[in-house]
Design a protein around this motif. Structure first.
Motif, mmCIF file in Angstrom:
data_model
loop_
_atom_site.group_PDB
_atom_site.id
_atom_site.type_symbol
_atom_site.label_atom_id
_atom_site.label_comp_id
_atom_site.label_asym_id
_atom_site.label_seq_id
_atom_site.Cartn_x
_atom_site.Cartn_y
_atom_site.Cartn_z
ATOM 1 N N ARG A 115 27.056 42.404 75.429
ATOM 2 C CA ARG A 115 27.481 41.674 74.233
ATOM 3 C C ARG A 115 26.275 41.262 73.408
ATOM 4 N NH1 ARG A 115 31.406 36.964 76.026
ATOM 5 N NH2 ARG A 115 31.348 36.650 73.769
ATOM 6 N N ALA A 116 25.209 40.852 74.105
ATOM 7 C CA ALA A 116 24.003 40.459 73.383
ATOM 8 C C ALA A 116 23.366 41.676 72.724
ATOM 9 C CB ALA A 116 23.020 39.800 74.348
ATOM 10 N N ALA A 117 23.423 42.815 73.433
ATOM 11 C CA ALA A 117 22.826 44.027 72.885
ATOM 12 C C ALA A 117 23.598 44.548 71.687
ATOM 13 C CB ALA A 117 22.773 45.113 73.971
ATOM 14 N N ALA A 118 24.864 44.160 71.578
ATOM 15 C CA ALA A 118 25.687 44.633 70.469
ATOM 16 C C ALA A 118 25.389 43.903 69.170
ATOM 17 C CB ALA A 118 27.168 44.467 70.809
ATOM 18 N N GLU A 151 30.524 49.924 58.992
ATOM 19 C CA GLU A 151 30.661 49.133 60.207
ATOM 20 C C GLU A 151 30.398 47.649 59.931
ATOM 21 O OE1 GLU A 151 31.218 47.909 64.088
ATOM 22 O OE2 GLU A 151 31.763 49.779 63.082
ATOM 23 N N LEU A 152 29.350 47.391 59.154
ATOM 24 C CA LEU A 152 29.029 46.002 58.812
ATOM 25 C C LEU A 152 30.163 45.346 58.029
ATOM 26 C CD1 LEU A 152 25.262 46.307 57.796
ATOM 27 C CD2 LEU A 152 26.184 45.147 59.797
ATOM 28 N N GLN A 153 30.716 46.102 57.063
ATOM 29 C CA GLN A 153 31.800 45.574 56.253
ATOM 30 C C GLN A 153 33.020 45.250 57.114
ATOM 31 O OE1 GLN A 153 31.680 44.678 53.148
ATOM 32 N NE2 GLN A 153 33.822 43.997 53.099
ATOM 33 N N SER A 154 33.289 46.115 58.098
ATOM 34 C CA SER A 154 34.426 45.894 58.985
ATOM 35 C C SER A 154 34.241 44.614 59.797
ATOM 36 C CB SER A 154 34.586 47.088 59.934
ATOM 37 O OG SER A 154 35.611 46.852 60.878
ATOM 38 N N ARG A 155 33.028 44.413 60.297
ATOM 39 C CA ARG A 155 32.749 43.210 61.084
ATOM 40 C C ARG A 155 32.840 41.955 60.216
ATOM 41 N NH1 ARG A 155 27.676 43.341 64.873
ATOM 42 N NH2 ARG A 155 28.748 41.448 65.533
ATOM 43 N N VAL A 156 32.340 42.062 58.994
ATOM 44 C CA VAL A 156 32.390 40.918 58.080
ATOM 45 C C VAL A 156 33.839 40.527 57.796
ATOM 46 C CG1 VAL A 156 31.963 40.180 55.704
ATOM 47 C CG2 VAL A 156 30.145 41.288 56.998
ATOM 48 N N GLU A 157 34.695 41.528 57.552
ATOM 49 C CA GLU A 157 36.095 41.242 57.253
ATOM 50 C C GLU A 157 36.788 40.561 58.437
ATOM 51 O OE1 GLU A 157 37.742 44.968 56.130
ATOM 52 O OE2 GLU A 157 36.829 44.978 54.129
ATOM 53 N N LYS A 158 36.478 41.012 59.657
ATOM 54 C CA LYS A 158 37.081 40.391 60.838
ATOM 55 C C LYS A 158 36.619 38.943 60.985
ATOM 56 C CE LYS A 158 37.617 44.693 63.478
ATOM 57 N NZ LYS A 158 37.189 45.460 64.676
ATOM 58 N N VAL A 195 30.664 31.505 63.784
ATOM 59 C CA VAL A 195 31.087 32.539 62.832
ATOM 60 C C VAL A 195 30.153 32.575 61.628
ATOM 61 C CG1 VAL A 195 32.903 33.237 61.229
ATOM 62 C CG2 VAL A 195 33.503 32.500 63.535
ATOM 63 N N LEU A 196 29.809 31.414 61.099
ATOM 64 C CA LEU A 196 28.927 31.362 59.933
ATOM 65 C C LEU A 196 27.546 31.925 60.263
ATOM 66 C CD1 LEU A 196 29.865 27.868 58.447
ATOM 67 C CD2 LEU A 196 30.427 30.112 57.506
ATOM 68 N N SER A 197 27.043 31.647 61.461
ATOM 69 C CA SER A 197 25.735 32.170 61.869
ATOM 70 C C SER A 197 25.778 33.690 61.975
ATOM 71 C CB SER A 197 25.313 31.566 63.213
ATOM 72 O OG SER A 197 25.168 30.162 63.109
ATOM 73 N N THR A 198 26.876 34.214 62.511
ATOM 74 C CA THR A 198 27.014 35.663 62.645
ATOM 75 C C THR A 198 27.123 36.323 61.277
ATOM 76 O OG1 THR A 198 28.172 35.324 64.742
ATOM 77 C CG2 THR A 198 28.328 37.511 63.751
ATOM 78 N N LEU A 199 27.861 35.696 60.374
ATOM 79 C CA LEU A 199 27.976 36.230 59.022
ATOM 80 C C LEU A 199 26.612 36.280 58.337
ATOM 81 C CD1 LEU A 199 31.260 34.520 57.774
ATOM 82 C CD2 LEU A 199 30.877 36.980 58.021
ATOM 83 N N ALA A 200 25.797 35.262 58.554
ATOM 84 C CA ALA A 200 24.462 35.243 57.964
ATOM 85 C C ALA A 200 23.607 36.379 58.518
ATOM 86 C CB ALA A 200 23.791 33.894 58.235
ATOM 87 N N LEU A 202 24.730 39.226 59.708
ATOM 88 C CA LEU A 202 25.253 40.487 59.172
ATOM 89 C C LEU A 202 24.795 40.702 57.730
ATOM 90 C CD1 LEU A 202 28.894 40.497 60.595
ATOM 91 C CD2 LEU A 202 26.962 41.888 61.326
ATOM 92 N N GLU A 203 24.695 39.629 56.970
ATOM 93 C CA GLU A 203 24.230 39.746 55.588
ATOM 94 C C GLU A 203 22.778 40.226 55.552
ATOM 95 O OE1 GLU A 203 23.815 39.684 51.495
ATOM 96 O OE2 GLU A 203 25.567 39.799 52.805
ATOM 97 N N LYS A 204 21.962 39.726 56.476
ATOM 98 C CA LYS A 204 20.576 40.190 56.553
ATOM 99 C C LYS A 204 20.532 41.678 56.922
ATOM 100 C CE LYS A 204 18.550 35.733 57.856
ATOM 101 N NZ LYS A 204 17.825 34.979 58.910
ATOM 102 N N ALA A 205 21.406 42.076 57.842
ATOM 103 C CA ALA A 205 21.444 43.485 58.231
ATOM 104 C C ALA A 205 21.896 44.362 57.084
ATOM 105 C CB ALA A 205 22.398 43.648 59.434
ATOM 106 N N ARG A 206 22.853 43.864 56.289
ATOM 107 C CA ARG A 206 23.330 44.647 55.144
ATOM 108 C C ARG A 206 22.199 44.872 54.154
ATOM 109 N NH1 ARG A 206 24.712 44.082 50.149
ATOM 110 N NH2 ARG A 206 24.193 41.862 50.143
ATOM 111 N N ARG A 207 21.395 43.858 53.951
ATOM 112 C CA ARG A 207 20.298 43.988 52.999
ATOM 113 C C ARG A 207 19.270 45.017 53.477
ATOM 114 N NH1 ARG A 207 19.252 37.538 51.722
ATOM 115 N NH2 ARG A 207 21.208 37.189 50.550
ATOM 116 N N ARG A 208 19.102 45.094 54.818
ATOM 117 C CA ARG A 208 18.153 46.065 55.344
ATOM 118 C C ARG A 208 18.617 47.494 55.130
ATOM 119 N NH1 ARG A 208 17.640 42.507 59.896
ATOM 120 N NH2 ARG A 208 18.969 43.892 61.143
#
Length: 210
Positions: A115-118, A151-158, A195-200, A202-208
């Motif tokens: 889970r951590a590796a994911a 994939e990122l968008q899907s995770r964000v929506e969930k 949830v908010l921390s995870t969204l943040a 994911l946003e950093k990953a999207r920018r990359r």
């Protein structure tokens, strides 16, 4: 390991659960409902709520130097009795849903590692001797950017859906009195922060990927 271990249930309380723990499930009851990390263990929403009730009662008892929680509900006032009663009820629920055999801590830690590796990370560097498809070189990363974005968008929506659900539950508890309600509110606030921390992240990953 688990707070309910240290709480002695009333006479006659027995464990009735016969379910077996599976990776991803709650280490106390095996449920997979709203599992979050609690005291470095995966615990379901119900168990976290009941543990929080017991924790709050212990805090109250310790703050005033009162007799530790135990078999008797004898109290000096109504507030102390409420804490003792709600802690007893929470303990009874935990004892009732407890797995017949608790999982090996080593197996739990092993299950947590995937889970951590994911979590969203930067692409791994390619091997010096080969370039497998799962570890693309910088030249090939552009070709998978679109897939990463989907994939990122899907995770964000969930996560946004989960955030909406948590906010609705928080709103429903607004103004509700009582120890269980306060404990549930604390659990929901922890979920919202996660949830908010995870969204943040994911946003950093999207920018990359852009």
């Amino acid at each position: 390991m688990i707070d309910a271990h240290s709480l002695n249930g009333p006479a006659g309380t027995t464990t009735v659960r016969i379910a077996r723990w599976t990776p991803g499930g709650c280490v106390w009851c095996g449920s997979t409902d709203a599992v979050e990390t609690f005291r470095n263990e995966p615990r379901c929403g119900l168990c976290r709520e009941k543990e929080a009730v017991i924790d709050e009662a212990k805090h109250f008892i310790g703050m005033y130097g009162l007799r530790p929680l135990g078999g008797t509900l004898a109290s000096e006032d109504d507030e102390e009795r409420e804490y003792r009663v709600t802690a007893r009820d929470a303990r009874e629920v935990l004892n009732r849903i407890r797995l017949e055999k608790l999982p090996d801590p080593a197996a739990v830690r092993k299950a947590l590692r995937p889970r951590a590796a994911a979590a969203v990370n930067a692409p791994a560097s390619p091997s010096s001797t080969s370039a497998p498809a799962k570890a693309p070189t910088k030249k090939s990363q552009a070709g998978v950017t679109g897939i990463d974005a989907i994939e990122l968008q899907s995770r964000v929506e969930k996560l946004l859906g989960q955030l909406t659900s948590v906010d609705e539950q928080i709103s429903a508890l607004d103004g509700v009195q009582g120890l269980p309600a306060r404990a549930r509110m604390k659990d929901l606030e922890r979920q919202r922060t996660t949830v908010l921390s995870t969204l943040a992240a994911l946003e950093k990953a999207r920018r990359r990927t852009n």
